[in-house]
Design a protein around this motif. Sequence first.
Motif, PDB file in Angstrom:
ATOM      1  N   SER B 128       0.837  -1.189   0.000  1.00 27.14           N
ATOM      2  CA  SER B 128       0.000   0.000   0.000  1.00 27.14           C
ATOM      3  C   SER B 128       0.884   1.255   0.000  1.00 27.14           C
ATOM      4  CB  SER B 128      -0.915  -0.058   1.226  1.00 27.14           C
ATOM      5  OG  SER B 128      -1.506   1.152   1.443  1.00 27.14           O
ATOM      6  N   GLY B 129       1.957   1.207   0.780  1.00 27.62           N
ATOM      7  CA  GLY B 129       2.899   2.329   0.785  1.00 27.62           C
ATOM      8  C   GLY B 129       3.489   2.553  -0.591  1.00 27.62           C
ATOM      9  N   TYR B 130       3.803   1.451  -1.273  1.00 25.36           N
ATOM     10  CA  TYR B 130       4.391   1.541  -2.621  1.00 25.36           C
ATOM     11  C   TYR B 130       3.384   2.189  -3.575  1.00 25.36           C
ATOM     12  CZ  TYR B 130       6.487   0.116  -7.048  1.00 25.36           C
ATOM     13  OH  TYR B 130       7.032   0.121  -8.302  1.00 25.36           O
ATOM     14  N   ASP B 131       2.161   1.675  -3.557  1.00 26.14           N
ATOM     15  CA  ASP B 131       1.137   2.182  -4.482  1.00 26.14           C
ATOM     16  C   ASP B 131       0.831   3.651  -4.239  1.00 26.14           C
ATOM     17  OD1 ASP B 131       0.493  -0.667  -5.379  1.00 26.14           O
ATOM     18  OD2 ASP B 131      -1.040   0.560  -6.381  1.00 26.14           O
ATOM     19  N   GLU B 132       0.711   4.008  -2.954  1.00 25.80           N
ATOM     20  CA  GLU B 132       0.366   5.406  -2.665  1.00 25.80           C
ATOM     21  C   GLU B 132       1.529   6.341  -2.964  1.00 25.80           C
ATOM     22  OE1 GLU B 132      -1.933   6.188   0.868  1.00 25.80           O
ATOM     23  OE2 GLU B 132      -2.759   4.163   0.714  1.00 25.80           O
ATOM     24  N   ALA B 133       2.727   5.844  -2.781  1.00 29.07           N
ATOM     25  CA  ALA B 133       3.900   6.668  -3.130  1.00 29.07           C
ATOM     26  C   ALA B 133       3.896   6.950  -4.632  1.00 29.07           C
ATOM     27  CB  ALA B 133       5.179   5.953  -2.715  1.00 29.07           C
ATOM     28  N   LYS B 210      -2.990   1.526  -8.585  1.00 25.86           N
ATOM     29  CA  LYS B 210      -3.690   2.760  -8.188  1.00 25.86           C
ATOM     30  C   LYS B 210      -3.213   3.932  -9.054  1.00 25.86           C
ATOM     31  CE  LYS B 210      -6.016   1.179  -4.682  1.00 25.86           C
ATOM     32  NZ  LYS B 210      -7.457   1.191  -4.676  1.00 25.86           N
ATOM     33  N   LEU B 211      -1.931   3.940  -9.335  1.00 23.60           N
ATOM     34  CA  LEU B 211      -1.379   4.992 -10.201  1.00 23.60           C
ATOM     35  C   LEU B 211      -1.977   4.858 -11.606  1.00 23.60           C
ATOM     36  CD1 LEU B 211       0.740   7.228 -10.959  1.00 23.60           C
ATOM     37  CD2 LEU B 211       2.287   5.367 -11.517  1.00 23.60           C
ATOM     38  N   ALA B 212      -2.014   3.615 -12.100  1.00 24.43           N
ATOM     39  CA  ALA B 212      -2.543   3.390 -13.447  1.00 24.43           C
ATOM     40  C   ALA B 212      -4.004   3.835 -13.540  1.00 24.43           C
ATOM     41  CB  ALA B 212      -2.409   1.916 -13.812  1.00 24.43           C
TER      42      ALA B 212
END
Lengths: 467, 402
Positions: B128-133, B210-212
């Motif tokens: 989740s940290g990776y995706d939100e970053a 999430k970024l995509a």
Amino acid sequence: MQYKEQKIRICSNLPLHRQSGVPGKVCGALRIANQIKGCVPILHSPVGCAFQRKINTFAPYEITYNLPCTNLTEVDTVYGGHEKLVEKVLEVNKKYHPELILIISTCAPDLIGEDYDITLDEVRDMIDAKIIYDTGNAKRAPVGMQSALYSLATQVMEEQDKIKKSLNICKLSYHRTDSVDEFVDILEEMGAHVNGVYFNNNTVEDIKNIPRAELNLVDFPADWVLYAEKKFGTKYLVPPRLKIEDSLTTLNGFAKYLYAIAGALDLDTDVIEKRKKEADEKLEKYRKKLKGKKIASGFSVHGGAMQTLIEDVGMECPVLILKTRRMNLMMKDDAVKHISNSMTRFIENHQGYAPEVLINPTTEEEIKAMKEHGIELCVGGMENNMFEYLRNGIKLFDMRRMMQISKMGFNNSVNIARETYKIVSKEPKSHLLLGNIEYSMRNPSLSNYWADIVDIFQTCWHCDCKD
Amino acid sequence: MEPLQGCRMIGAIRAFNGILDGYSILHSPPGCHSGVMMLEVLQDNSDWRIAVSGMHQRDLVYGAENKCLLAIKKVYETIKPNFIVAMDCCSSGILGEDLESIVNLAKDEIDKDIIYFSGAGYHSLAYSGYDEALKSLVQFMEQKETIPNSINLIGIKIDDFKAKEDIEEIRRICCNAGVNINSILTCDTFDAIKNAPNAELNVVFGDGIKLAELMKKKFDIPYVVVDYPYGLNGTLEFLNSLNEHVNVDFEFVEEEKKRIIKTVEKVQFYLKGFYGMSSAVVGDYKAFGFAKFLSDEIGFDIDTLGVSKFYNINSKIKEIKDIVENIVIDDRKELEDKIMENNIEILFGSSYEKKMAQNKNIPLIRFSYPVVDEISLSNTPLAGFRGAPIIIERIINEITKA
């Protein structure tokens, strides 16, 4: 662990401890936990602490595979992690059947004020293992280690009948505890009973029995040492840490230390001179080859090779290279000056003339001075550009190597002399691939890249340390 | 339950660290910093771009926002990075340090992009940290002119074992297929990341979805989620997925196939021995592609697949359930029990599985994060067409040299 010595050697040059980072208290506590057979640590923490702490910054070559943690989440930082901790303790007890469980507290539970006594009271009767906790509250570094030791003293050690003339050898920072064979041998010949060597692969029973000894031989009077004295009556003895002339690496310095132990426990002292003479005879072989040869030296307070090479081997030190950058971060100017004066005095007393003292010289200035004085060996390492030295025909006895060859005993001098002879008798290797990296002017043992990293870390870490 | 992955801070650091001219600052005591340092520096002594404000014990009472500001200024003054992220961790998070204000103060003096990211480990897991970053980088993205037949790679982590070699191989394959790689998130410069909206397609390797989704909404860029391309079939599948959105030239594939078959011939008798060998695979999203390769192309039986959680994990599990006997999601204890109890003959995972492999006396082939007891300096990717023979070589050598 397979190839442990080699792993230690290749990892010893990582610019860690107070250069580019500090390991943190959990690492320290884990170092202690990992030295106790049958001890399983539990991290009371979010999962990240356990994930990264499997690699211990103090010993990056070792992975702590079994490192259970309570996986604290945001909700737990509000309501506490008591239930999770109880559950994890029961799980660990069932899965690993440990003799000792050490709960290590981390930032989150520390800040919310987790009450470990309540948890321990709840689970103590439900498990076979002895259970203790550590909150990492020591007053001096390394905090994690000191705090874990204090936890062992207050929660594991037990009142015992004293064994006459007995002592514990507790880890002396500049001697690895697995290198005390000669020390133990001498002490036993002096009539001492060595109750234990700590903390090095001890059992829980060994820890409980620490108070059986009359004397703890320690590095400095840490909290646990003072507690053991007050609670169990085990006195302590520390070596002279900042007295250059009494360095334990010299024959006289080590003998003086043994006399102090003998005085404290009323031991036989004849063996001291006998053993010293034996080592001195072994040294003769190297003395013949090295005496009168010239060295340059960097800072050498305790555990350094300079004292041995000058006092025991008879080498001369016409150049003292003092780099104060690192010391100034942690010490007041007066302390740094005191050390440099002591070193100069020590050298002058032995060789009859004072060394030329270079304060914060550039690498070029160092090399120029060494060449002028006909020096072919520098004893230092942490602040020297080894590759520039080698290119100019000057060899380096890197003090990080001392950590690997050091032993506690008279033969330590012999080891130092042997290593020095080995370095001196070989041609400097001046075409090393590593010599092609650009090294920093400010921090010459590091590349420019790492020198910047160190500068950033030290600026932040020490920004208020002299307040 | 004890997850197989790290905390939010670790995930976020892995994302930000892939901005090659960026710098991260942890506002924390030194432990978090030295911990992630070990995960990175033991693999690569030449790349460490994370600083720490260095909170001391007393700072956990009185706060130390000033130290974070000092760290930002010092990093800027020394390194001049193009992007800085200031991140709080557990202690500063609980303390309620106002890093947003600190970042705003820093912006007054520093003419670079600086952001605050909430990284406290107790908030969430690494994925989740990776995706939100990654998502936090959208604010800097600008859509200019679309580059024809171009893609972004999303979900790359530069500290994955052999990640840089894998990227080179994927880049080579895409180049041969006539597809342009516009930006890699994250293993790229900050400018390249800002230009990510110029691509025609986002290709997501699991993490970063999430970024995509956000880029689709904001810039109307479609995305496709693909397995990490391991092996011949895995790489073909990757190209086929791209081909649904951009033009892929498959002409070069035949040559690649021939090269792989030629290599396989060299070890054909060993390879026959792998057929039906019971294995366990442990990792993150990449473990799915790896397990498929081992099963479909080498012939291993996958007894246990241990995976750390990520978004959309359930759909991936559905895809793979026919070739895997047991699936363990993000639970180290359950995974250990399964591996120890079951008749597993070979283990594929990270350095953290070494003890299990030793206890069972079976080989461990490292492929997943973290690998801290093996380095990779040679150009030997695990991904793509070139990766297939290298994986085979690693497996055989691990067994024969033991």
